[in-house]
Enzyme design. Structure first.
Site, mmCIF file in Angstrom:
data_model
loop_
_atom_site.group_PDB
_atom_site.id
_atom_site.type_symbol
_atom_site.label_atom_id
_atom_site.label_comp_id
_atom_site.label_asym_id
_atom_site.label_seq_id
_atom_site.Cartn_x
_atom_site.Cartn_y
_atom_site.Cartn_z
ATOM 1 N NE ARG A 13 -3.764 0.430 2.122
ATOM 2 C CZ ARG A 13 -5.030 0.822 2.485
ATOM 3 N NH1 ARG A 13 -5.198 1.335 3.667
ATOM 4 N NH2 ARG A 13 -6.073 0.195 2.106
ATOM 5 C CB CYS A 26 -13.927 1.094 0.613
ATOM 6 S SG CYS A 26 -13.457 2.944 0.795
ATOM 7 C CD GLN A 28 -13.032 -2.015 -0.111
ATOM 8 O OE1 GLN A 28 -12.129 -1.976 0.809
ATOM 9 N NE2 GLN A 28 -14.214 -2.625 0.172
ATOM 10 C CG ASP A 30 -13.348 6.410 -0.656
ATOM 11 O OD1 ASP A 30 -13.528 6.343 0.543
ATOM 12 O OD2 ASP A 30 -12.538 6.264 -1.248
ATOM 13 C CG HIS A 48 -8.536 0.462 -2.675
ATOM 14 N ND1 HIS A 48 -7.673 -0.945 -2.041
ATOM 15 C CD2 HIS A 48 -9.272 0.444 -1.385
ATOM 16 C CE1 HIS A 48 -7.819 -1.157 -0.899
ATOM 17 N NE2 HIS A 48 -8.683 -0.159 -0.394
ATOM 18 N NE ARG A 85 -9.971 -5.178 0.699
ATOM 19 C CZ ARG A 85 -9.493 -4.366 1.006
ATOM 20 N NH1 ARG A 85 -10.057 -3.050 1.733
ATOM 21 N NH2 ARG A 85 -7.994 -4.285 0.996
HETATM 22 N N1 CP Z 1 -11.010 -0.117 2.983
HETATM 23 C C1 CP Z 1 -9.760 -0.130 3.163
HETATM 24 O O1 CP Z 1 -8.967 -0.663 2.334
HETATM 25 O O2 CP Z 1 -9.718 0.104 4.703
HETATM 26 P P1 CP Z 1 -8.391 0.257 5.200
HETATM 27 O O3 CP Z 1 -7.697 1.366 4.869
HETATM 28 O O4 CP Z 1 -8.458 0.044 6.564
HETATM 29 O O5 CP Z 1 -7.274 -0.849 4.880
HETATM 30 N N1 NVA Z 2 -9.823 6.483 -1.037
HETATM 31 C C1 NVA Z 2 -9.429 6.357 0.322
HETATM 32 C C2 NVA Z 2 -9.641 4.645 0.399
HETATM 33 C C3 NVA Z 2 -9.367 4.036 1.834
HETATM 34 C C4 NVA Z 2 -9.791 2.679 1.944
HETATM 35 C C5 NVA Z 2 -8.021 6.508 0.358
HETATM 36 O O1 NVA Z 2 -7.346 6.229 -0.658
HETATM 37 O O2 NVA Z 2 -7.695 7.297 1.754
#
Ligand code: CP
Ligand code: NVA
Length: 306
Positions: free
Chosen positions: A104, A261, A134, A221, A131, A289
């Site tokens: 990530r 998400c 997700q 989101d 992402h 997930r």
């Molecule tokens: N939805 C999601 O990716 O959550 P986290 O940021 O908690 O991993």
């Molecule tokens: N769009 C959000 C998703 C988090 C899971 C971010 O990137 O922070």
């Protein structure tokens, strides 16, 4: 452990439609407890987190263990990447120890650089651009609640962010109808959008109620993603009116489901009565997930055919 013949999962179009359907079949068996194989037995997965996470971190770690493997949590505070060691060197070194890497991070180019220099499978656990894990979980949740994504209308309300881009990629591969309502200046990635419009009905509109009209799935989101915290005040102004509330849900089909998400900001992008109400499937979505990522790891790292 190095194996140059491997498969990454960086974006949804890395899988064909037939492979995605097989992946969801496998994930569903996992959800129902029907799958007890241990394709990651004796294998290790490195999890690099340059940003915070609850769901991704826990679901990957638990999922790896459930498949018989071992996961390592690597944050920039702990590994030399955080002190400037190049991502390419990190990729080459980790590939000598582990059998797969989940990352990530911020720039999507960092993920691509990691995948280029790693000789083990790399999985995208979120970048500023995409992402995909997700949205795989979201699609599995739609199958669970609505039976299929085929012929369904999906509405995206809010930011044209990593989630929106991955939804567009999903429409590109699977061909469902997708309408996104985004404020001016916060549209999704232009190239990703253009490619999807060659195979699916994908539209960007300004009016959130227009996007929700007749939708089977309403999705949103946060207004400011990770790394955009300092833009919060500006974004709050730009996204005013892009809230998924009961009024917006009334425009959707009567059996519509609400998805997010998470983490969510009640009172910003979604009202509490919607996210905590009867149409919300966010907890199943979070659970999925685990199942869908186990299917991805079984395939990419465990060599399970789809
Ligand atoms: N939805 C999601 O990716 O959550 P986290 O940021 O908690 O991993
Ligand atoms: N769009 C959000 C998703 C988090 C899971 C971010 O990137 O922070």
């Amino acid at each position: 452990m190095a194996d140059t013949e491997h498969r990454d999962f960086l974006a949804i179009p890395d899988y064909t439609k037939a492979e995605l359907i097989a992946l969801f079949d496998l994930a569903e068996r996992m959800r129902k407890g029907e799958y007890t194989d241990k394709p990651l037995a004796g294998k290790s997965v490195a999890m690099i987190f340059m940003k915070a996470s609850t769901r991704t971190r826990v679901s990957f770690e638990v999922g790896t263990w459930q498949l018989g493997g071992h996961a390592l949590f690597l944050s920039p505070r702990d590994v030399q990447l955080g002190r400037g060691e190049p991502i390419a060197d990190t990729a080459r070194v980790l590939s000598r120890y582990v059998d797969g890497i989940m990352i990530r991070t911020f720039a999507h180019a960092e993920l691509e650089e990691l995948a280029k220099f790693a000789s083990v499978p790399v999985i995208n656990g979120l970048t500023d651009l995409l992402h995909p894990c997700q949205v795989l979980a979201d699609l599995l949740t739609i199958r669970q609640h609505l039976g299929t994504i085929d012929g369904k209308k999906v509405a995206w309300i809010g930011d044209g962010n990593n989630m929106a881009n991955s939804w567009i990629n999903a429409a590109y591969v699977l061909g469902f109808d997708l309408t996104l309502a985004c404020p001016e200046g916060y549209e999704p990635d232009a190239e990703i959008l253009k490619r999807a419009q060659s195979t699916a009905s994908v539209r960007v509109v300004r009016d959130s109620h227009e996007a929700a009209e007749g939708a089977d799935v309403v999705n949103t989101d946060v207004w400011a993603s990770m790394g955009q915290e300092e833009e919060q005040a500006v974004r709050e102004k730009a996204f005013k009116g892009y809230i998924v509330d009961a009024g917006l849900m009334k425009r959707a089909s009567s059996g519509a489901i609400f998805m997010h998400c998470l983490p969510a900001h009640r009172g910003e992008e979604v009202s509490a009565d919607v996210i905590d109400g009867g149409q919300s499937v966010v907890w199943d979505e979070a659970e999925n997930r685990l199942h869908v990522q186990k299917a991805v790891m079984a395939n990419t790292i465990g060599g399970v055919a789809l």
